[in-house]
Design a protein around this motif. Structure first.
Motif, PDB file in Angstrom:
ATOM      1  N   CYS A 299      -6.306  -0.095   6.719  1.00 42.58           N
ATOM      2  CA  CYS A 299      -6.041   0.495   5.401  1.00 42.58           C
ATOM      3  C   CYS A 299      -7.191   1.423   4.994  1.00 42.58           C
ATOM      4  N   GLY A 300      -6.858   2.703   4.791  1.00 41.35           N
ATOM      5  CA  GLY A 300      -7.875   3.691   4.446  1.00 41.35           C
ATOM      6  C   GLY A 300      -8.611   3.356   3.158  1.00 41.35           C
TER       7      GLY A 300
ATOM      8  N   ALA B 119      -4.014   0.657  -1.426  1.00 39.77           N
ATOM      9  CA  ALA B 119      -4.616  -0.601  -0.975  1.00 39.77           C
ATOM     10  C   ALA B 119      -4.071  -1.850  -1.672  1.00 39.77           C
TER      11      ALA B 119
ATOM     12  N   CYS C 124       0.839  -1.191   0.000  1.00 38.00           N
ATOM     13  CA  CYS C 124       0.000   0.000   0.000  1.00 38.00           C
ATOM     14  C   CYS C 124       0.882   1.251   0.000  1.00 38.00           C
TER      15      CYS C 124
ATOM     16  N   HIS D  24      -2.246  -3.973   4.914  1.00 34.74           N
ATOM     17  CA  HIS D  24      -2.109  -3.585   6.324  1.00 34.74           C
ATOM     18  C   HIS D  24      -3.481  -3.316   6.924  1.00 34.74           C
TER      19      HIS D  24
ATOM     20  N   ASP E 227       0.419   3.804   1.636  1.00 37.80           N
ATOM     21  CA  ASP E 227       0.363   4.401   2.972  1.00 37.80           C
ATOM     22  C   ASP E 227       1.765   4.697   3.516  1.00 37.80           C
TER      23      ASP E 227
HETATM   24 CO    CO Z   1      -3.503   1.227   2.928  1.00 30.75          CO
END
Ligand code: CO
Length: 220
Positions: free
Chosen positions: A112-113, A78, A53, A109, A55
Motif C-alpha cells: 500500500c503506497g 490506505a 484502499c 493490501h 488503490d
Molecule cells: Co493502498
C-alpha cells in the motif's frame, strides 16, 4: 520474463473507451438476465460494507467475485478509519442503520503506497495529515516494527496493524456500539489483500460485540 518492472498496460484506456466498455457491460448483463437492471433499480440490500484502499488494483467487487448490488463500498487512501471523517461516518451509519449490513470488512493490501509513504519522513503535501494516522499506528507497534530489518516486510506488517487499528476504530464508534446494544447482528472483520497473488488473508480479528473493548471505549 522479467516481471519486476512491468506494470499493467493502461494505454488502451481512454475517456471514450470507458463509454464503450459500459455498452459491453450492459449487453453482457442483459444477456445473462434481461431483468438485471430492472431488479437493481428497485433497490439495494447488500449484506456487506467494504472499507478499503482507493488503490485502483483493489476493486471490492472484482476481487470477491461479486456483482453490483452485493457490496456497499467506501474507499479512501490506505483504508484509514478516523472518527472525524464525516464521509466514513455517514457511509457507516447508512450501511448499519438503513441497509442493516451484517458485516463490515476493512480490507488493506500489501504494498500500500499510503502505508509505505507514512513510514518515511518525506512531505507529500496535504496527504501528510491523513497519513499521520498511520504514523500513530506505527508508534503503537514501534518495538515490533523497528525490529524488522527488511523494509518490505516491515511495511507489510504495518499494513496488517493498520487494518487491525481500523477494525478497532470502527468498533469504538457510537454507530457500531448502538447496533450491538440493540441486538443487531453485526460483525467487523479485517482482511489484507495481496497484489502479488490476488489472494485475501483474513487477519482473524473479527468482532461482534464490545465485550473485549477497553472499558474507557465502551459506550452505554
Ligand atoms: Co493502498
Amino acid at each position: 520474463m522479467n516481471t519486476e518492472n512491468q506494470i499493467h498496460d493502461t494505454s488502451h484506456i481512454s475517456y471514450e473507451s470507458l463509454l464503450e466498455g459500459n455498452k459491453i457491460f450492459v449487453e453482457r448483463a442483459l444477456k445473462e438476465d434481461p431483468e438485471y437492471f430492472t431488479k437493481l433499480a428497485n433497490g439495494q440490500k447488500p449484506p456487506v460494507l467494504w472499507i478499503g484502499c482507493a488503490d485502483s488494483r483493489v476493486p471490492a467487487n472484482q476481487i470477491t467475485n461479486t456483482k453490483p448490488g452485493e457490496i456497499f463500498v467506501h474507499r479512501n487512501i490506505a483504508n484509514v478509519v478516523v472518527h472525524t471523517d464525516m464521509n466514513m461516518l455517514s457511509v457507516l451509519d447508512y450501511a448499519v442503520n438503513v441497509l442493516k449490513v451484517k458485516h463490515v470488512i476493512i480490507t488493506g493490501h500489501y504494498g500500500c503506497g499510503g502505508v509505505i509513504a507514512s513510514m518515511t519522513n518525506k512531505q507529500f503535501g496535504i496527504i501528510d495529515n491523513w497519513l499521520r494516522c498511520i504514523k500513530d499506528v506505527y508508534r503503537l507497534h514501534a518495538a515490533e516494527l523497528d525490529a524488522i530489518a527488511d523494509e518490505k516486510e516491515r511495511a507489510d506488517r504495518l499494513v496488517e496493524f493498520n487494518v487491525i487499528e481500523s477494525v478497532d476504530n470502527i468498533t469504538k464508534t457510537s454507530i457500531v456500539q448502538n447496533a450491538w446494544r440493540n441486538g443487531q447482528d453485526l460483525s467487523i472483520h479485517g482482511w489484507v489483500y495481496s497484489l502479488e497473488t490476488g489472494l485475501i488473508t483474513d487477519m482473524n480479528v473479527s468482532i461482534s460485540n464490545n465485550d473485549t473493548l477497553q472499558e474507557v471505549f465502551k459506550l452505554t
